[in-house]
Write a protein that holds these residues in place. Structure first.
Motif, PDB file in Angstrom:
ATOM      1  N   LEU A  89       1.060  -1.015   0.164  1.00 41.48           N
ATOM      2  CA  LEU A  89      -0.013   0.116  -0.094  1.00 41.48           C
ATOM      3  C   LEU A  89       0.928   1.000   0.042  1.00 41.48           C
ATOM      4  CD1 LEU A  89      -3.113  -0.539   1.952  1.00 41.48           C
ATOM      5  CD2 LEU A  89      -2.888  -0.981  -0.153  1.00 41.48           C
ATOM      6  N   GLU A  90       1.880   1.365   1.038  1.00 43.35           N
ATOM      7  CA  GLU A  90       2.975   2.393   0.783  1.00 43.35           C
ATOM      8  C   GLU A  90       3.651   2.637  -0.416  1.00 43.35           C
ATOM      9  OE1 GLU A  90       5.579   1.753   4.055  1.00 43.35           O
ATOM     10  OE2 GLU A  90       4.146   2.247   5.434  1.00 43.35           O
ATOM     11  N   CYS A  91       3.698   1.752  -1.580  1.00 42.65           N
ATOM     12  CA  CYS A  91       4.013   1.347  -2.437  1.00 42.65           C
ATOM     13  C   CYS A  91       3.164   2.552  -3.993  1.00 42.65           C
ATOM     14  CB  CYS A  91       4.803  -0.124  -2.909  1.00 42.65           C
ATOM     15  SG  CYS A  91       6.361   0.748  -4.355  1.00 42.65           S
ATOM     16  N   VAL A  92       2.167   1.397  -3.506  1.00 39.13           N
ATOM     17  CA  VAL A  92       1.134   2.638  -4.127  1.00 39.13           C
ATOM     18  C   VAL A  92       1.284   3.981  -4.246  1.00 39.13           C
ATOM     19  CG1 VAL A  92      -1.160   2.123  -4.731  1.00 39.13           C
ATOM     20  CG2 VAL A  92      -0.008   0.335  -5.116  1.00 39.13           C
ATOM     21  N   ARG A  93       1.050   4.216  -3.176  1.00 40.76           N
ATOM     22  CA  ARG A  93       0.757   5.720  -2.854  1.00 40.76           C
ATOM     23  C   ARG A  93       2.034   6.414  -2.955  1.00 40.76           C
ATOM     24  NH1 ARG A  93      -1.531   3.696   2.733  1.00 40.76           N
ATOM     25  NH2 ARG A  93       0.133   3.636   3.216  1.00 40.76           N
ATOM     26  N   LYS A  94       3.301   5.759  -3.065  1.00 42.39           N
ATOM     27  CA  LYS A  94       4.076   6.405  -3.722  1.00 42.39           C
ATOM     28  C   LYS A  94       4.799   6.774  -5.068  1.00 42.39           C
ATOM     29  CE  LYS A  94       9.695   6.874  -2.986  1.00 42.39           C
ATOM     30  NZ  LYS A  94      10.802   6.040  -2.159  1.00 42.39           N
ATOM     31  N   ASN A  95       4.494   4.997  -5.733  1.00 43.44           N
ATOM     32  CA  ASN A  95       5.063   4.625  -6.934  1.00 43.44           C
ATOM     33  C   ASN A  95       3.454   4.443  -7.921  1.00 43.44           C
ATOM     34  OD1 ASN A  95       7.775   5.136  -6.391  1.00 43.44           O
ATOM     35  ND2 ASN A  95       7.586   3.121  -5.399  1.00 43.44           N
TER      36      ASN A  95
END
Length: 240
Positions: A124-130
């Motif tokens: 989820l953090e990666c989707v928000r960032k990338n």
């Protein structure tokens, strides 16, 4: 913006050699594999809902399991399509209907019951960032490329090789858009969602997941799953 797990479990489990039920409904300690999988998303604080895509003939049984195990985040149980790709599309379309296309979707196999909380959080953090997140694990054996005569033509640097697993996570509007493009091109088929996104020009980003996050496909996979679950239960009981 909602975070929604789209869990597809439409396979018939031919490689499992089960003669009674599809592999996603095989039980360990009285609980179906599919329930083990859903419970990880049920318990995660950042998951807002689950859309389950299943064999049409097993929908009523799934609804009974959802009630029995109090899987309250499951907001829809729908029939799959003729292929894995069409099944995922059905799930994505239902997610857009229920939650809106500004959602984040985590596409996951119903027979990957060893997913863990940290992998979901990191994805989820990666989707928000990338904008996307593909779960991977390092290759632990040598990878060789061969030609049509089964002759090795190259040995790939293992440090650069990773195995793509699940969940594969995207902004819903992005993954839906490439499904529409594939449909417009004569229903072009891809091995998975990551391959489809890559084909249509998206850069993909990875999060490293646990090596035990296996897909239960064969009897040996089931025995590995059972051994891991039993080991975890023993560690709680005996403080190992």
């Amino acid at each position: 913006m909602a975070n929604v797990a789209v869990i597809f479990a439409g396979g018939t489990g031919q490689r499992m050699n089960s003669k009674t039920k599809p592999k996603q409904f095989l039980e360990l300690h009285g609980k179906p594999i599919l329930v083990y999988t859903i419970e990880h998303f049920q318990k995660h604080k950042d998951i807002d809902g689950v859309v389950l895509v299943i064999l049409e003939s097993w929908i009523d049984y799934c609804k009974e399991l959802i009630e029995q195990y109090r899987l309250t985040k499951v907001k829809a149980v729908i029939a799959g399509g003729d292929t894995g790709q069409s099944s995922i599309y059905n799930g994505l379309s239902k997610t857009a209907e229920l939650f809106g296309d500004d959602s984040v979707v985590l596409i996951h196999d119903g027979v990957r019951p060893l997913i863990d909380e940290s992998t979901i959080t990191n994805a989820l953090e990666c989707v928000r960032k990338n904008g996307n997140a593909i779960t991977v694990t390092p290759a632990i054996e040598t990878v060789s490329m061969i030609d049509e005569n089964c002759k090795i033509v190259d040995v790939v640097d293992r440090s650069k090789c990773f195995m793509a697993r699940a969940p594969q996570c995207f902004r819903l509007k992005d993954i839906l858009s490439v499904h529409h493009k594939a449909k417009a091109e004569g229903n072009k088929q891809f091995i998975d969602s990551a391959s489809m996104m890559r084909y249509y020009g998206y850069d993909l980003y990875t999060v490293e997941g646990a090596i035990e996050n296996i897909k239960i496909t064969t009897p040996s996979d089931y025995y590995i799953f059972r051994a891991i679950v039993d080991a975890r239960e023993d560690s709680q009981i005996f403080g190992l």
